[in-house]
Scaffold this motif. Structure first.
Motif, short mmCIF file in Angstrom:
data_model
loop_
_atom_site.label_atom_id
_atom_site.label_comp_id
_atom_site.label_asym_id
_atom_site.label_seq_id
_atom_site.Cartn_x
_atom_site.Cartn_y
_atom_site.Cartn_z
N CYS A 165 -0.22 1.76 2.64
CA CYS A 165 -0.30 2.08 1.22
C CYS A 165 -0.44 0.81 0.41
N ARG A 166 -0.88 0.96 -0.83
CA ARG A 166 -0.97 -0.16 -1.74
C ARG A 166 -0.45 0.28 -3.10
N ILE A 167 -0.02 -0.70 -3.88
CA ILE A 167 0.62 -0.42 -5.16
C ILE A 167 0.38 -1.60 -6.09
N PHE A 168 0.22 -1.30 -7.37
CA PHE A 168 -0.02 -2.32 -8.37
C PHE A 168 1.12 -2.29 -9.39
N ILE A 216 0.14 -7.38 -10.16
CA ILE A 216 -0.11 -7.93 -8.84
C ILE A 216 -0.08 -6.80 -7.81
N TRP A 217 -0.91 -6.92 -6.78
CA TRP A 217 -1.00 -5.90 -5.75
C TRP A 217 0.01 -6.18 -4.63
N ALA A 218 0.56 -5.11 -4.09
CA ALA A 218 1.43 -5.20 -2.92
C ALA A 218 1.00 -4.15 -1.91
N LEU A 221 6.58 -6.19 5.60
CA LEU A 221 7.07 -7.44 6.17
C LEU A 221 6.85 -8.53 5.13
N ALA A 222 7.95 -8.99 4.54
CA ALA A 222 7.85 -9.93 3.42
C ALA A 222 7.11 -11.21 3.79
N ALA A 223 7.16 -11.58 5.06
CA ALA A 223 6.50 -12.81 5.48
C ALA A 223 4.99 -12.67 5.51
N GLN A 224 4.50 -11.43 5.55
CA GLN A 224 3.06 -11.22 5.68
C GLN A 224 2.42 -10.60 4.44
N ASN A 225 3.19 -9.81 3.69
CA ASN A 225 2.63 -9.10 2.55
C ASN A 225 3.46 -9.33 1.31
N ARG A 226 2.85 -9.14 0.15
CA ARG A 226 3.61 -9.09 -1.09
C ARG A 226 4.49 -7.85 -1.04
N CYS A 272 -10.69 -2.95 0.45
CA CYS A 272 -9.56 -2.78 -0.46
C CYS A 272 -8.58 -3.95 -0.34
N ALA A 273 -8.38 -4.43 0.88
CA ALA A 273 -7.50 -5.58 1.08
C ALA A 273 -8.10 -6.83 0.43
N GLN A 274 -9.43 -6.99 0.55
CA GLN A 274 -10.10 -8.12 -0.09
C GLN A 274 -9.99 -8.03 -1.60
N TYR A 275 -10.14 -6.81 -2.13
CA TYR A 275 -10.01 -6.61 -3.57
C TYR A 275 -8.62 -7.01 -4.03
N GLU A 276 -7.61 -6.55 -3.31
CA GLU A 276 -6.21 -6.86 -3.65
C GLU A 276 -5.97 -8.37 -3.66
N ALA A 277 -6.41 -9.05 -2.60
CA ALA A 277 -6.18 -10.49 -2.50
C ALA A 277 -6.94 -11.26 -3.59
N THR A 278 -8.16 -10.83 -3.89
CA THR A 278 -8.95 -11.51 -4.92
C THR A 278 -8.33 -11.32 -6.29
#
Length: 294
Positions: free
Chosen positions: A123-126, A136-138, A156-161, A249-255
């Motif tokens: 899932c993703r959340i803004f 910011i995206w998480a 996993l906090a070490a890998q994702n927001r 979607c992951a690229q969009y979030e990171a950008t």
């Protein structure tokens, strides 16, 4: 709503909710032409109401905007549905807002879905944690229900927001189902390697606010598993498209998240152009997925 624009509608429908002093206090999201969902504790923060679990429906005006489509165009809303913070109840901490004016014409309600099993769905959340008023995206992984029927989200906090304070009231986008499956309500940090957060699933939201069911029937499609009925070669193509969709979607979030850091004006312009190109690609992939699923 065009079937190829679910994610675009999701982004556009996210609201940023303000305190009267201009500080951002949380999120919400459009569920009808003029109605939004958010958390009751976000409303009490916006209106500086104490205690946080105030039982009476607030009467003040709540300011908000839609930052991903009309940033800075503030609108006023009033509270029309109220379930205060009450940990002894399954249906709690839910507020419904009604806009006092029409939102920008390009904004559409989110696609709300409910399912029996969300285990390990990405899932993703803004949201708007402290220091990130631009948003910011998480990302996270959906787990299962707790005793109060809220669903757990792990990251996993070490890998994702991580989903944290400031995400309350935000819609949860399920990448597998391509729709909104709940509302972020709380976060806790008690383990060093994992950050847990919680969402109120759509089924609880619909049961709590009867009007929401009518809007879901009007604006959302029933959840169906298209791929099981497709020829095998189309299933392979659909799987590849879904993989491409997740990557985009992951690229969009990171950008987008790069905008939260100090950049030159030239860098900002370049990043916004990248975001526009990614949006175009996402729309194209969504169209291909929906063409296969017909």
């Amino acid at each position: 709503m065009a079937t190829n624009n679910y994610f675009q509608a999701f982004k556009g429908a996210i609201a940023r909710i303000y305190h009267a002093n201009g500080n951002v206090v949380g999120a919400g999201f459009l569920v009808s032409d003029r109605h939004l969902l958010t958390c009751a504790h976000v409303v009490t923060a916006a209106l500086a109401i104490l205690p946080q679990n105030a039982q009476d429906m607030p009467v003040g005006s709540v300011e908000l905007d839609f930052p991903l489509i009309a940033p800075g165009q503030k609108l006023k809303s009033k509270v029309v549905f109220w379930l205060p913070v009450n940990p002894s109840q399954t249906q709690e901490d839910i507020a419904g807002l009604e806009l006092e004016s029409t939102p920008p014409v390009t904004i559409e309600p989110v696609r709300l879905l409910a399912a029996e099993d969300y285990w390990e769905h990405n899932c993703r959340i803004f949201g708007f944690p402290q220091g990130h008023d631009l948003g910011i995206w998480a990302t996270g992984i959906l787990r299962d229900k707790r005793a109060n029927d809220w669903l757990q989200i792990d990251a996993l906090a070490a890998q994702n927001r991580a989903v944290e304070k400031g995400f309350s009231g935000a819609p949860i986008w399920d990448e597998s189902l391509q729709g909104v499956v709940g509302m972020a309500v709380a976060a806790e940090k008690r383990r060093e390697d994992v950050t847990a957060a919680f969402m109120i699933p759509t089924s609880i939201l619909r049961s709590a606010w009867s009007d929401l069911g009518q809007w879901m029937d009007r604006y959302s499609l029933s959840l169906r598993n298209f791929s099981d009925n497709l020829p095998s070669f189309r299933q392979v193509k659909l799987k590849a498209l879904n993989g491409r969709y997740s990557v985009l979607c992951a690229q969009y979030e990171a950008t987008y998240n790069q905008l939260n850091y100090t950049l030159s004006q030239a860098d900002i312009v370049s990043i916004r152009e990248q975001i526009k190109e990614l949006e175009k690609e996402i729309i194209n992939v969504e169209q291909e997925i929906n063409n296969l699923s017909k």
